[in-house]
Design a protein around this motif. Structure first.
Motif, short mmCIF file in Angstrom:
data_model
loop_
_atom_site.label_atom_id
_atom_site.label_comp_id
_atom_site.label_asym_id
_atom_site.label_seq_id
_atom_site.Cartn_x
_atom_site.Cartn_y
_atom_site.Cartn_z
N GLY A 6 -18.76 -113.34 47.19
CA GLY A 6 -16.56 -113.70 47.28
C GLY A 6 -16.20 -115.66 46.17
N GLU A 7 -16.91 -116.26 47.08
CA GLU A 7 -16.45 -117.57 46.75
C GLU A 7 -17.14 -118.12 44.89
OE1 GLU A 7 -17.80 -121.91 47.26
OE2 GLU A 7 -17.82 -120.98 49.30
N ASN A 8 -17.88 -117.63 44.61
CA ASN A 8 -18.54 -118.16 43.31
C ASN A 8 -17.80 -117.08 42.26
OD1 ASN A 8 -20.73 -119.57 43.85
ND2 ASN A 8 -21.70 -117.91 43.51
N ARG A 9 -17.62 -115.55 43.22
CA ARG A 9 -16.61 -114.40 42.11
C ARG A 9 -15.17 -115.16 41.45
NH1 ARG A 9 -16.44 -109.24 40.98
NH2 ARG A 9 -15.14 -108.66 40.16
N GLU A 10 -14.45 -115.51 43.14
CA GLU A 10 -13.49 -116.35 42.41
C GLU A 10 -13.20 -117.82 41.90
OE1 GLU A 10 -11.06 -117.42 46.38
OE2 GLU A 10 -11.45 -115.67 47.13
N GLU A 11 -14.02 -118.66 41.85
CA GLU A 11 -14.55 -119.77 40.93
C GLU A 11 -14.93 -119.05 39.58
OE1 GLU A 11 -17.03 -123.70 40.29
OE2 GLU A 11 -17.23 -122.51 42.52
N LYS A 17 -9.80 -117.23 33.14
CA LYS A 17 -9.22 -117.12 33.19
C LYS A 17 -8.76 -117.95 32.44
CE LYS A 17 -7.90 -113.96 36.55
NZ LYS A 17 -6.59 -114.38 38.42
N GLU A 18 -9.53 -119.36 32.04
CA GLU A 18 -8.73 -120.93 31.12
C GLU A 18 -9.46 -120.20 30.45
OE1 GLU A 18 -10.51 -123.74 33.88
OE2 GLU A 18 -9.33 -123.13 35.54
N ARG A 19 -10.75 -120.10 30.24
CA ARG A 19 -11.78 -119.39 28.89
C ARG A 19 -10.77 -119.05 27.86
NH1 ARG A 19 -17.63 -119.00 30.04
NH2 ARG A 19 -17.98 -120.02 27.11
N MET A 20 -9.96 -117.74 28.45
CA MET A 20 -9.58 -116.70 27.49
C MET A 20 -8.44 -117.24 26.85
SD MET A 20 -11.18 -113.82 27.41
CE MET A 20 -9.77 -113.06 27.10
N ALA A 21 -7.42 -118.14 27.88
CA ALA A 21 -6.28 -118.35 26.92
C ALA A 21 -6.23 -119.66 26.48
CB ALA A 21 -5.35 -119.50 29.13
N GLU A 22 -7.59 -120.29 26.16
CA GLU A 22 -8.14 -121.03 25.01
C GLU A 22 -8.61 -120.59 23.65
OE1 GLU A 22 -11.05 -123.47 26.40
OE2 GLU A 22 -9.94 -124.44 27.70
N LEU A 23 -8.96 -119.02 23.71
CA LEU A 23 -8.66 -118.41 22.99
C LEU A 23 -8.22 -117.89 21.56
CD1 LEU A 23 -11.39 -115.35 24.26
CD2 LEU A 23 -12.78 -117.36 22.81
N PRO A 24 -8.46 -118.67 20.02
CA PRO A 24 -7.28 -118.34 19.39
C PRO A 24 -7.20 -117.15 19.34
CG PRO A 24 -9.72 -119.83 18.17
CD PRO A 24 -9.40 -119.47 20.04
N GLY A 25 -5.87 -116.80 18.74
CA GLY A 25 -5.59 -115.34 18.82
C GLY A 25 -5.79 -115.17 17.85
N ASN A 48 -17.35 -122.32 23.75
CA ASN A 48 -17.09 -123.64 24.67
C ASN A 48 -18.53 -123.84 26.12
OD1 ASN A 48 -15.90 -121.03 25.97
ND2 ASN A 48 -14.36 -122.19 26.33
N SER A 49 -19.27 -124.00 25.41
CA SER A 49 -20.60 -123.42 25.66
C SER A 49 -20.99 -124.58 26.91
CB SER A 49 -22.09 -123.50 25.08
OG SER A 49 -22.07 -124.45 23.87
N GLU A 50 -19.88 -125.94 26.69
CA GLU A 50 -20.04 -127.39 27.56
C GLU A 50 -18.98 -127.21 29.23
OE1 GLU A 50 -16.07 -127.21 25.45
OE2 GLU A 50 -18.08 -126.57 25.07
N VAL A 51 -18.78 -125.77 29.14
CA VAL A 51 -18.35 -125.69 31.19
C VAL A 51 -18.96 -124.94 31.88
CG1 VAL A 51 -16.40 -123.86 31.50
CG2 VAL A 51 -16.03 -124.47 29.78
N PRO A 52 -19.51 -125.45 32.24
CA PRO A 52 -20.40 -125.10 33.75
C PRO A 52 -20.15 -124.10 34.27
CG PRO A 52 -18.88 -127.41 34.61
CD PRO A 52 -18.50 -126.55 32.98
N LEU A 53 -20.69 -123.49 34.24
CA LEU A 53 -20.98 -122.36 35.79
C LEU A 53 -21.74 -122.19 36.89
CD1 LEU A 53 -21.76 -119.12 33.22
CD2 LEU A 53 -19.38 -120.11 33.83
N PRO A 54 -20.78 -121.92 37.87
CA PRO A 54 -21.57 -122.21 39.19
C PRO A 54 -22.43 -121.02 39.15
CG PRO A 54 -19.50 -120.23 39.20
CD PRO A 54 -19.61 -120.93 37.60
#
Length: 55
Positions: A6-11, A17-25, A48-54
């Motif tokens: 649950g905790e990782n899922r929320e993260e 959501k942050e990555r989708m907001a950055e995607l150019p339309g 944005n492969s530099e984004v660290p994932l949990p």
């Protein structure tokens, strides 16, 4: 598909959501669509492969 706690899922949802907001339309032809939001030109987007994932 892996089981995500649950905790990782929320993260992961927050990161997604942050990555989708950055995607150019873009239009159906791949041109920039200013009304769709996002940043930059779709043709210049390299991801944005530099984004660290949990773990």
């Amino acid at each position: 598909m892996s089981d995500v706690s649950g905790e990782n899922r929320e993260e992961l949802e927050t990161i997604a959501k942050e990555r989708m907001a950055e995607l150019p339309g873009e239009t159906a032809l791949g041109n920039r669509d200013p009304q769709a939001g996002g940043e930059g030109d779709p043709k210049d987007f390299e991801g944005n492969s530099e984004v660290p994932l949990p773990e």
